[in-house]
Motif scaffolding. Sequence first.
Motif, PDB file in Angstrom:
ATOM      1  N   UNK A   1       0.829  -1.200   0.000  1.00 52.87           N
ATOM      2  CA  UNK A   1       0.000   0.000   0.000  1.00 52.87           C
ATOM      3  C   UNK A   1       0.869   1.259   0.000  1.00 52.87           C
ATOM      4  N   UNK A   2       2.007   1.199   0.678  1.00 45.64           N
ATOM      5  CA  UNK A   2       2.910   2.338   0.690  1.00 45.64           C
ATOM      6  C   UNK A   2       3.463   2.650  -0.687  1.00 45.64           C
ATOM      7  N   UNK A   3       3.773   1.617  -1.454  1.00 41.39           N
ATOM      8  CA  UNK A   3       4.254   1.808  -2.832  1.00 41.39           C
ATOM      9  C   UNK A   3       3.181   2.504  -3.660  1.00 41.39           C
ATOM     10  N   UNK A   4       1.940   2.043  -3.526  1.00 42.88           N
ATOM     11  CA  UNK A   4       0.844   2.662  -4.281  1.00 42.88           C
ATOM     12  C   UNK A   4       0.710   4.133  -3.912  1.00 42.88           C
ATOM     13  N   UNK A   5       0.725   4.421  -2.609  1.00 41.68           N
ATOM     14  CA  UNK A   5       0.579   5.804  -2.155  1.00 41.68           C
ATOM     15  C   UNK A   5       1.688   6.691  -2.712  1.00 41.68           C
ATOM     16  N   UNK A   6       2.915   6.184  -2.734  1.00 41.38           N
ATOM     17  CA  UNK A   6       4.044   6.960  -3.253  1.00 41.38           C
ATOM     18  C   UNK A   6       3.891   7.248  -4.740  1.00 41.38           C
ATOM     19  N   UNK A   7       3.502   6.230  -5.507  1.00 44.33           N
ATOM     20  CA  UNK A   7       3.368   6.421  -6.945  1.00 44.33           C
ATOM     21  C   UNK A   7       2.185   7.321  -7.278  1.00 44.33           C
ATOM     22  N   UNK A   8       1.114   7.233  -6.484  1.00 43.11           N
ATOM     23  CA  UNK A   8       0.005   8.166  -6.690  1.00 43.11           C
ATOM     24  C   UNK A   8       0.439   9.600  -6.384  1.00 43.11           C
ATOM     25  N   UNK A   9       1.209   9.753  -5.322  1.00 38.99           N
ATOM     26  CA  UNK A   9       1.716  11.083  -4.959  1.00 38.99           C
ATOM     27  C   UNK A   9       2.578  11.647  -6.084  1.00 38.99           C
ATOM     28  N   UNK A  10       3.428  10.818  -6.681  1.00 39.09           N
ATOM     29  CA  UNK A  10       4.283  11.266  -7.785  1.00 39.09           C
ATOM     30  C   UNK A  10       3.457  11.702  -8.989  1.00 39.09           C
ATOM     31  N   UNK A  11       2.432  10.904  -9.323  1.00 39.94           N
ATOM     32  CA  UNK A  11       1.592  11.241 -10.468  1.00 39.94           C
ATOM     33  C   UNK A  11       0.796  12.513 -10.188  1.00 39.94           C
ATOM     34  N   UNK A  12       0.304  12.650  -8.972  1.00 40.83           N
ATOM     35  CA  UNK A  12      -0.455  13.844  -8.599  1.00 40.83           C
ATOM     36  C   UNK A  12       0.427  15.094  -8.689  1.00 40.83           C
ATOM     37  N   UNK A  13       1.680  14.964  -8.283  1.00 37.31           N
ATOM     38  CA  UNK A  13       2.606  16.104  -8.347  1.00 37.31           C
ATOM     39  C   UNK A  13       2.869  16.500  -9.794  1.00 37.31           C
ATOM     40  N   UNK A  14       2.995  15.520 -10.675  1.00 43.74           N
ATOM     41  CA  UNK A  14       3.221  15.816 -12.086  1.00 43.74           C
ATOM     42  C   UNK A  14       2.018  16.540 -12.671  1.00 43.74           C
ATOM     43  N   UNK A  15       0.812  16.123 -12.300  1.00 42.90           N
ATOM     44  CA  UNK A  15      -0.390  16.777 -12.784  1.00 42.90           C
ATOM     45  C   UNK A  15      -0.453  18.228 -12.303  1.00 42.90           C
ATOM     46  N   UNK A  16      -0.142  18.408 -11.026  1.00 37.88           N
ATOM     47  CA  UNK A  16      -0.202  19.749 -10.444  1.00 37.88           C
ATOM     48  C   UNK A  16       0.851  20.662 -11.049  1.00 37.88           C
ATOM     49  N   UNK A  17       2.021  20.101 -11.339  1.00 38.18           N
ATOM     50  CA  UNK A  17       3.115  20.919 -11.844  1.00 38.18           C
ATOM     51  C   UNK A  17       2.967  21.309 -13.294  1.00 38.18           C
ATOM     52  N   UNK A  18       2.343  20.409 -14.080  1.00 36.03           N
ATOM     53  CA  UNK A  18       2.256  20.661 -15.525  1.00 36.03           C
ATOM     54  C   UNK A  18       0.850  21.036 -15.974  1.00 36.03           C
TER      55      UNK A  18
END
Length: 245
Positions: free
Chosen positions: A225-242
């Motif tokens: 579950x921690x891996x999923x949370x981290x990868x979701x956080x990364x994708x969310x950051x990319x969306x927010x940044x771009x």
Amino acid sequence: EDGGDEYFERRAQFVTEGLDRCGIVHCPGDVSARSPAWRRSVTGWREEMTRVIHDPGRKACMLAAHYFDLRVVYGEAELFDPLRQEALRYARSRPPFLAQMAENALSIEPPLGFFRQLVLIQNGDQADTLDVKRQGILPITGLARVYALQTGSSGLHTLDRLREAVRAGIISRDDGANLCGAYEHLATLRARHQVDQIKAGTQPDNFIPPKTLSPLERGHLKDAFGVIATMQKNLRARLAGRGSL
């Protein structure tokens, strides 16, 4: 055309009724060839896939997630494969569609709270359990689908999509390995849980009580579950940044 649809309607009823008797129950959301919406000509599917990619609302992208997972199980693959490749090329060129697909993939978060405690279902028949499919496996398949659309990959299995995302540089090798490992662990837990239920004569489901797992297994579950949370956080950051992918 009407006569042709009558034939395919009868065939769909025959196949889906047989699957239901075998334990693959009818889809409650009617995502099934029994529904006219899921029986289309090549032209009809091209129009529908173009529609959901061009106007990517939340519901349209939920449908698109199913469309991009379609596969040929019998018959002429050359009728469908060119259509899939055409849709993949079009989807990759539509940032709003990719962004909405990513938002949908981020809509289900893993049940992991502060200090890595597992957040269990509180009420109802499934109280004190985790829905390992909805809260674990589906978020990974959603991420993998977004990565596949970014790369234009025609891979269908989640693990294949993740490996292709690594090769394309969408995610790192370590992140890909972690997501693959998390997927395999959750799928194994689910399968073992369901086998135990079948042996006990009960209806198999996706709800696992963590108290039935060993401390080591619970630790691995938290890691997944921690891996999923981290990868979701990364994708969310990319969306927010771009603003898009």
